[in-house]
Every structure is written in structure tokens, then in C-alpha cells.
Write a protein that holds these residues in place. Structure first.
Motif, PDB file in Angstrom:
ATOM      1  N   ALA A 116       0.839  -1.208   0.000  1.00  0.00           N
ATOM      2  CA  ALA A 116       0.000   0.000   0.000  1.00  0.00           C
ATOM      3  C   ALA A 116       0.874   1.258   0.000  1.00  0.00           C
ATOM      4  O   ALA A 116       1.849   1.359   0.753  1.00  0.00           O
ATOM      5  N   HIS A 117       0.506   2.209  -0.841  1.00  0.00           N
ATOM      6  CA  HIS A 117       1.211   3.490  -0.896  1.00  0.00           C
ATOM      7  C   HIS A 117       0.358   4.435  -1.741  1.00  0.00           C
ATOM      8  O   HIS A 117      -0.622   4.021  -2.357  1.00  0.00           O
ATOM      9  N   THR A 118       0.750   5.679  -1.766  1.00  0.00           N
ATOM     10  CA  THR A 118       0.114   6.641  -2.663  1.00  0.00           C
ATOM     11  C   THR A 118       1.200   7.419  -3.372  1.00  0.00           C
ATOM     12  O   THR A 118       1.917   8.206  -2.752  1.00  0.00           O
ATOM     13  N   SER A 119       1.368   7.149  -4.623  1.00  0.00           N
ATOM     14  CA  SER A 119       2.307   7.812  -5.511  1.00  0.00           C
ATOM     15  C   SER A 119       3.751   7.378  -5.308  1.00  0.00           C
ATOM     16  O   SER A 119       4.391   6.891  -6.211  1.00  0.00           O
ATOM     17  N   ASN A 120       4.290   7.571  -4.102  1.00  0.00           N
ATOM     18  CA  ASN A 120       5.666   7.139  -3.834  1.00  0.00           C
ATOM     19  C   ASN A 120       5.832   6.878  -2.339  1.00  0.00           C
ATOM     20  O   ASN A 120       4.963   7.219  -1.536  1.00  0.00           O
ATOM     21  N   LEU A 121       6.952   6.282  -1.982  1.00  0.00           N
ATOM     22  CA  LEU A 121       7.157   5.865  -0.596  1.00  0.00           C
ATOM     23  C   LEU A 121       7.656   6.997   0.297  1.00  0.00           C
ATOM     24  O   LEU A 121       7.838   6.791   1.495  1.00  0.00           O
ATOM     25  N   ARG A 122       7.843   8.193  -0.259  1.00  0.00           N
ATOM     26  CA  ARG A 122       8.192   9.362   0.565  1.00  0.00           C
ATOM     27  C   ARG A 122       6.959   9.992   1.202  1.00  0.00           C
ATOM     28  O   ARG A 122       7.078  10.839   2.078  1.00  0.00           O
ATOM     29  N   ILE A 123       5.786   9.592   0.725  1.00  0.00           N
ATOM     30  CA  ILE A 123       4.525  10.145   1.223  1.00  0.00           C
ATOM     31  C   ILE A 123       3.920   9.171   2.228  1.00  0.00           C
ATOM     32  O   ILE A 123       3.700   8.001   1.910  1.00  0.00           O
TER      33      ILE A 123
END
Length: 266
Positions: A116-123
Motif C-alpha cells: 500500500a502506498h500513494t504515488s511514492n514511498l516518501r509520502i
């Protein structure tokens, strides 16, 4: 009838680990094939319902995942990243009858998929008008901006539930359910069958009203994993700090939200 497909990988049946989604790892070859199989099944379902043309956006990571020789002859494919704010929906326009999503996954902060993530793993979280949002949230609203309804989604249990709640009448196929670092999945063969049949049924019905609700004004908040990312993003024109690790941006036009996100989240 023209149909648009946005294809991701982290919600593909069978996937459970980041190695399987990263093109530099040997496991990726197997899962790009499984991703391609689900996309082909969606194309076949669309064709059975009368689609004359299907445009696919390869929307995972490099944008160069799908095995092209396996795609039907009535398909066009968008590979790579143009830099356009539509991102995972690049190539869609008002001429499409419907949008379809394959391989989609739960949002950052959710527990329904180990990837699970949204767009990239920095977010760590992405919010729209105060609600935690997924990639599908933004992509369905992007399609709606062109007047294109979102009619079908295949992905994990969490994103399927979210998509059905957001878009009235949208049909789904639940490919997997995550628990911690594990995922319980249906077989890829069964997933392909359900996708083929589900897309055909969705496009054969009355789907014109399968549009998400819109708002008079939008505020996006990006919560980053580190304060340094938030500090950089806050320099975007119109953005403002929103706590130690977050930035916010608002506008009445959703297209401007997408434009801002293109620069804020990199």
C-alpha cells in the motif's frame, strides 16, 4: 466505443513483495507477465462489449512494464512518463466512453496490501478535502474532469471497497487481501477470468452516471515521511506549510490540484 485502461501492478493477483514490483529485481519478470495478463483480460472484456479501440496507460514505476507482444491488435499503449499532470491517466480525453483500472492498490497508511502506498514511498499520507486519498481518488476525478465515467477496477480488497464507495455503479474484482507483510490472493487465472467477464458486463450496462462527486473547491495535503521533503515542497507557488512534515495547496479547479501534485510530491 473507446475505452481507457490505467494499469498498475501492486494490486495484481499474487503479488506480495516489493521485489516483485521492481524492474531491477529478477522477480519482476514473472509479475510483469501477470500484470500484462490482467490488462489483456480487461481488453478482451472491453472488446466483447463492443469497444473498437482501447488505450492503455502503463502506469507503474518506469511506465515500461507490459509485454507488448501479448497485447491485442486494437490496442494503443502509452509508455513512460510525459510530464503531464494527468500522470497515470495520461492519454485520456473526452472522446473515451469509459475508464478501467487494473492492478490498483490500497492507499498509503492502509493495511489491506503489504505494498500500500500513494504515488511514492516518501509520502506517508495524501489527503483531499480532509479525507485520506488513494491514487484511484485522483485518477477517477481526473477522468471525470473529461466527462469520462470510471466503470471497473481490479485490485486489493481495500481499494475495491474505496472505489465502490466513491463511484456509484463501479464494478470491481478483488484480487488479494493483505495482512501485515502477507497477502492472500486468488489465482491469476481466476483473476483474469473475473476481469474479462467483469469488464464486459460493466461496459454492457448503463454506466454513464459512474462519476465521482465533485466539489466547489479542493485542498490537497501531503504528509511526507520526513520534514525535509515538506520544507522543499512548501516553496511551490501557493503551497503552505501544514505542520512539521506536511504541505497544503488549494484551488477551485481540480486540474490545478493535479498540476501542483506533479511538482509537490517529487
Amino acid at each position: 466505443m473507446k475505452v481507457f485502461i490505467s494499469a498498475d501492478i501492486e494490486g495484481t493477483a499474487g503479488i506480495a513483495h516489493w521485489n516483485e514490483a521492481e524492474r531491477t529485481h529478477p522477480d519482476w519478470a514473472e509479475f510483469r507477465a501477470l500484470m500484462t495478463g490482467e490488462v489483456v483480460a480487461a481488453c478482451e472484456g472491453a472488446r466483447a462489449a463492443g469497444a473498437t479501440e482501447v488505450v492503455i496507460k502503463d502506469a507503474h514505476d518506469s511506465g515500461r512494464n507490459l509485454l507488448l507482444d501479448r497485447l491485442p491488435d486494437y490496442v494503443r499503449i502509452v509508455r513512460g512518463w510525459s510530464g503531464h499532470p494527468d500522470e497515470m491517466m495520461f492519454g485520456i480525453d473526452a472522446g473515451f466512453a469509459a475508464a478501467i483500472y487494473t492492478g490498483y492498490h490500497s492507499k498509503a497508511g492502509a493495511e489491506g496490501n503489504p505494498l500500500a502506498h500513494t504515488s511514492n514511498l516518501r509520502i506517508s499520507r495524501l489527503l483531499l478535502n480532509g479525507e485520506v486519498a488513494s491514487e484511484f481518488t485522483f485518477n477517477a476525478l481526473c477522468a471525470a474532469g473529461y466527462g469520462v465515467p470510471s466503470v471497473f477496477l481490479a485490485g486489493d480488497v481495500g481499494i475495491c471497497a474505496e472505489a465502490r464507495a466513491m463511484v456509484p455503479g463501479l464494478a470491481t474484482v478483488e484480487t488479494l487481501d493483505g495482512r501485515g507483510r502477507a497477502a492472500t490472493s486468488i489465482s491469476p487465472a481466476w483473476s483474469r477470468r473475473l476481469i474479462r467477464e467483469g469488464v464486459a458486463a460493466a461496459l454492457s450496462g448503463d454506466f454513464a452516471q459512474a462519476l465521482p462527486a465533485t466539489a466547489d473547491r479542493y485542498e490537497v495535503v501531503i504528509e511526507f515521511s520526513t520534514p525535509t521533503e515538506a520544507y522543499r515542497a512548501a516553496w511551490y507557488p501557493g503551497a503552505r506549510a501544514h505542520g512539521p512534515r506536511a504541505v497544503a495547496f488549494e484551488h477551485r479547479e481540480f486540474s490545478e490540484i493535479l498540476r501542483a501534485l506533479l511538482f509537490l510530491k517529487v
